[in-house]
Design an enzyme around this catalytic site. Structure first.
Site: not given
Ligand code: BGC
Length: 988
Positions: A529-532
């Site tokens: 996933s991308d950050w968060g």
């Protein structure tokens, strides 16, 4: 005897568990398995289950003066642990010499692998020892079209030169050969050396004693350039005489001579599936979920930290973490890996990092590199970054960013390759190849991550993280091709994106991740996933809480959770409650474990984190030279009235002005690391001073700060310019004004910088402006009035030196813009491959009831593909091999490019096409090919592009990839708005 000593030495080495196995030892390298070998530990004829003979005297088109025999002539025999292949002076069927040529055909035929031959070469003129791979079936019409890999060729009259090369329909050893020139092979006749290749779908690399000296990459253009995805066998040969080996005559005095072979070993990548399955059996559900969890090292966050204060080392040793990001340096990666080794199953951590444009040595920002249109250089830049990062224990870079971007307000344009899907796809491939080198397990490579999947670059209004709303046709045609190219080049991982696409967040988007990526495209790596971004589906308003976020994300195909903690907090209970099938978790875990096995981390979890290698390979002068060269290639000459540039090195006084003239940190660009004073960043001022020595007086004044509104420093700058013969101004953006979360509504030169330019220009002295930044900027007054402008982006560690190389003519700029530069923000998005309207307007002046603006023309200030040189290129004599074609034909466009100026230089000749009538509509121009060539003054060259069905195909409304018959226009030129030659043809 030698052999026994070697074996003993190898046994000692293997006893030291963590020691890497050097070439020459029997230990199997991590991630590989031995599939075929002959150690020659017997006496007599070569083992008939492994070897066969090529017999006869027809030669191979090289007119060898020998006859190849069977073993009964003792031209090949095994003794004392070695194979001897000997050429003998004896007459056979009219030939003066005999020899044996051993082949494994039918007994050892492989598709991909690592082939090692330890051998001592025969001395003497007229000898031609060789180790080749040849196709077992001549599938593409025999030699050379069916391919040949010359692992080693050594020609007697060129002692100490070992050649590695490939032969294909397109390439032969004359134009695609690189020699080791004694660099690695000092004594091929007196000592054994290991000659080897690593061959995969992506690349073929050549090594001597483990040192890589040459790599050919799969161009993706099919069997004409890459006939190697077939079974090949090995051939050991020594020839006598021949067109090459014997060109300089045969020296009878030194026969017979033998090539002595110690061993032949063939490895193939381990089949890790079984290992992954058996490990999975042992894992608890909690441990499985741990593998899907990625944490940031809090010291170096690259996003909002979700939860501070916990003991991450403890989490790691508890088996609750599968990967970490932002852990810098071998010492730190090793420390955390030690924690992972305390966990029950000792599953190693994966270390990921944003190695975007260099690690220790900073390279030009990706958008700048894209301006080089030079795939070999871009690949090389990524190779250096990978080599440096891997030594620090990094297994994985979150790059390349392959997002197409048409709106420079979006700060992340700096990180991609610009606006064009064709150029973007080539660059995506080059970067993946560069980062991944010889593939998983190589100590100088990192896994690539194609990001951000998908359409992140189309954020509405250029506002980072914003929604994306687009037709699926545009998605497939413009935004997906670079991702597909990255995947085809073997990208090990993908990252999803922050944006929603037509109302569905990419992270929870099953159409993108399951249907396209893992379904239609058969992607076998994993998606992070991308950050968060999993947790961010809550503020999106797509899910109610972190539990629902985890459920939606895993179902949609997001395998690893970067920093949102939704997986680690909820997946176990989601499985227990029956809301998420455990098989979904298993699938994600398998994808991640596969990569860990492929990297060899289960054999040695510390093999990448190596402080010694770190010291040896990072920030070397060779890498800095590569960065400087890349920086030169990235510069775009926007204007050069009256040939003001290049400057003479004998100018008496130069005024060096502007807020970026002495800037160092700014040269690095957004995604760079702070290594302290050791950074050795070269400012423009230092670069120019280093170039000029003491003959030139340099006057310096800053004039203003980057975002200043104060005019207090302007007078000093004007005074300096007034005293100087020439003024150079360095203006532009601060290092953190383009990058993630750095969208700008106003992309004019910041502060009062353009006023400074105006005031300096008013002195009447010749002025050169260098504009630096991470995105297209607007500087209309400068563009209208200043005679010479270089767009220099952020060029990295060697920025100042590269700028000086260009300013003073040691490098003739050849960069071409990979993205359009607008005149005003109000034009955005502005790009070259737009669709025609019903009221198009012939040109910018044709505005009466035409598409456009009443207060501004619609064309960009500087167009896609634009860039000048110090020399002048002329295009002429366009010819088409045919004017009608069917979908099964191809058409060749040829034309002449001439350097009419007085400098040697490079030009990027560009091919665009337009489908004149089509349903649905086609763009007014589409880049379909280009060629970067270097010509000496006065030199002409005939260039050609081939157009086939694939170049004319597009997606219809049902998203089918089709061709439509009709008339096409083709355009060849120096930029999308500088078409020099036109032609038309009809597709039947
Ligand atoms: C960026 C990614 C990056 C990640 C880790 C995110 O904010 O969008 O591109 O790889 O952070 O630093």
């Amino acid at each position: 005897m030698t052999k026994l000593i070697t074996i003993a030495f190898c046994l000692v080495l293997q006893a030291a568990a963590a020691a890497p196995v050097p070439h020459g030892c029997k230990g199997v390298p991590p991630g590989w398995k031995l599939v075929w070998s002959d150690e020659f530990n017997y006496t007599g004829l070569p083992d008939a289950t492994k070897w066969d003979y090529d017999v006869g005297g027809d030669g191979w088109g090289n007119n060898e003066s020998e006859y190849y025999t069977r073993a009964d002539k003792k031209n090949a025999w095994v003794k004392d642990g070695f194979l001897y292949i000997t050429a003998r002076k004896e007459v056979k069927e009219g030939r003066q010499y005999t020899s044996a040529r051993l082949v494994t055909k039918g007994k050892g035929d492989w598709l991909y692998g690592r082939i090692e031959v330890r051998a001592k070469l025969p001395e003497g003129r007229g000898m031609w020892p060789a180790i080749w791979l040849l196709p077992t079936e001549d599938k593409y019409g025999g030699w050379p079209a069916s391919g040949e890999v010359d692992i080693m060729e050594n020609v007697g009259f060129m002692p100490d030169s070992v050649f590695g090369s490939i032969h294909t329909q397109k390439f032969n050893h004359i134009i695609h050969t690189q020699t080791t020139k004694g660099l690695y092979v000092k004594d091929p006749y007196t000592n054994f050396h290991v000659y080897s290749v690593e061959w995969s779908r992506q690349a073929i690399s050549f090594f001597v004693d483990g040192q890589q000296y040459l790599t050919f990459y799969n161009s993706g253009k099919g069997f004409e350039e890459w006939p190697f995805d077939e079974r090949f066998h090995l051939l050991l040969n020594i020839a006598v005489g021949g067109g090459w080996g014997g060109k300089k005559g045969i020296d009878d005095a030194i026969f017979p001579r033998s090539m002595v072979v110690d061993y032949v070993r063939v490895y193939q990548r381990e089949d890790v599936e079984g290992k992954v399955d058996s490990l999975l059996q042992k894992m608890t559900l909690e441990e499985k979920v741990g593998q899907l969890n990625q944490y940031n090292d809090d010291l170096n966050p690259t996003g909002p930290v979700t939860y501070a204060g916990d003991n991450k080392a403890k989490e790691v040793s508890a088996g609750r973490v599968g990967s970490m990001l932002n852990v810098i340096g071998a010492k730190n990666t090793r420390r955390l890996q030690e924690e992972a080794m305390k966990s029950r199953l000792k599953i190693p951590l994966l270390f990921g990092q944003d190695v975007i444009h260099g690690y220790r040595v900073t390279f030009p920002i990706p958008l700048a590199e894209a301006a080089s249109w030079d795939m070999a250089a871009i690949r090389q830049s990524a190779r250096v970054a990978a080599t440096e990062a891997a030594a620090s224990g990094i297994h994985w870079t979150f790059a390349p960013m392959v997002d197409i971007a048409r709106d420079p307000r979006w700060g992340r344009v700096m990180e991609g390759a610009g606006e064009d899907p064709y150029l973007g796809a080539l660059i995506a491939r080059a970067r993946v190849q560069g980062f991944q080198g010889n593939g998983p397990g190589s100590l100088d490579a990192v896994m690539a991550c194609a990001k951000h999947f998908a359409a992140y670059g189309a954020a509405i209004g250029g506002r980072d993280y914003n929604s994306v709303d687009m037709s699926l046709r545009t998605l497939w045609e413009i935004y997906l091709p670079p991702f597909k190219a990255a995947l085809d080049a073997g990208a090990a991982t993908f990252m999803n994106s922050f944006n929603d696409l037509n109302g569905v967040p990419a992270t929870g988007n099953g159409y993108l991740q399951r249907d396209i990526l893992k379904g239609k495209w058969h992607f076998s790596g994993f998606v992070v996933s991308d950050w968060g971004s999993i947790g961010e589906m809550i503020p999106h308003g797509y899910v109610a809480d972190s539990k629902q976020a985890a459920e939606v994300a895993i179902k949609a195909g997001s395998d690893m959770d970067m920093e949102s903690r939704c997986y680690i907090s909820n997946l176990v209970s989601l499985v227990k409650e029956g809301k998420v099938a455990e098989s979904l978790v298993d699938e994600a875990v398998k994808r991640i474990l596969t990569k860990k096995f492929e990297l060899g981390l289960f054999d040695d979890p510390f093999r990448y984190s190596d402080e010694k290698r770190e010291a040896a390979v990072q920030n070397t002068s060779a890498s800095r030279a590569v960065s400087r060269q890349m920086a030169c290639k990235s510069v775009v000459l926007l204007k050069n009235e009256g040939h003001l540039l290049p400057l003479s090195k004998n100018i008496k006084t130069i005024a060096l002005l502007g807020p970026l003239m002495k800037a160092k940190k700014e040269m690095q660009g957004f995604w760079s690391f702070d290594w302290g004073p050791e950074d050795q960043l070269i400012s423009p001022y230092e670069g120019i001073a280093d170039k000029l020595g003491n003959n030139t007086r340099l006057l310096y004044a800053k004039g203003c700060g980057i975002e200043d509104t104060s005019r207090a420093g302007v007078a000093e700058a004007v005074a300096a310019a007034a005293q100087a013969d020439v003024t150079i101004l360095a203006v532009g953006e601060r290092q953190d004004m383009s990058g993630e979360a750095k969208s700008r509504a106003n992309i004019h030169l910041p502060g009062i910088q353009e006023e400074l330019v105006k005031a300096v220009q008013a002195t009447g002295k010749p002025v050169i402006v260098m504009v630096m930044g991470g995105r297209p900027l607007i500087f209309n007054w400068t563009a209208d009035h200043v005679p010479a402008i270089l767009f220099t982006w952020w060029l990295g560690s060697e920025a100042g030196h590269a700028m000086a190389d260009v300013l003073f003519g040691d490098y003739n700029p050849a960069g071409k813009l990979p993205i359009s530069f607008p005149r005003e923000e109000g034009q955005l998005p502005v790009y070259y491959n737009y669709l025609s309207t019903g009221r198009p307007g012939k040109d910018d002046s044709d505005r009466f009831y035409r598409t456009g603006y009443i207060d501004l023309v619609k064309s960009p200030r500087f167009a896609f593909g634009y860039g000048l040189s110090y020399t002048d290129f002329v295009y002429s004599d366009l010819q088409l091999s045919r004017t009608e074609m069917t979908p099964s034909d191809s058409l060749v466009v040829t034309f002449t490019l001439t350097n009419k100026g007085s400098y040697a230089g490079e030009e990027v000749a560009q091919l665009y096409i337009r489908d004149l009538v089509a349903q649905p509509l086609r763009p007014v121009k589409e880049l379909k090919d280009f060629s970067k060539v270097r010509l000496e003054p006065g030199e002409s060259r005939r260039l050609s592009f081939t157009i086939d069905k694939n170049k004319l195909s597009f997606y219809n409304e049902e998203l089918e990839w089709i061709v439509q018959s009709g008339q096409f226009e083709l355009m060849v030129g120096a930029a999308s708005n500088a078409i020099r030659l036109h032609g038309t043809f009809v597709l039947k």
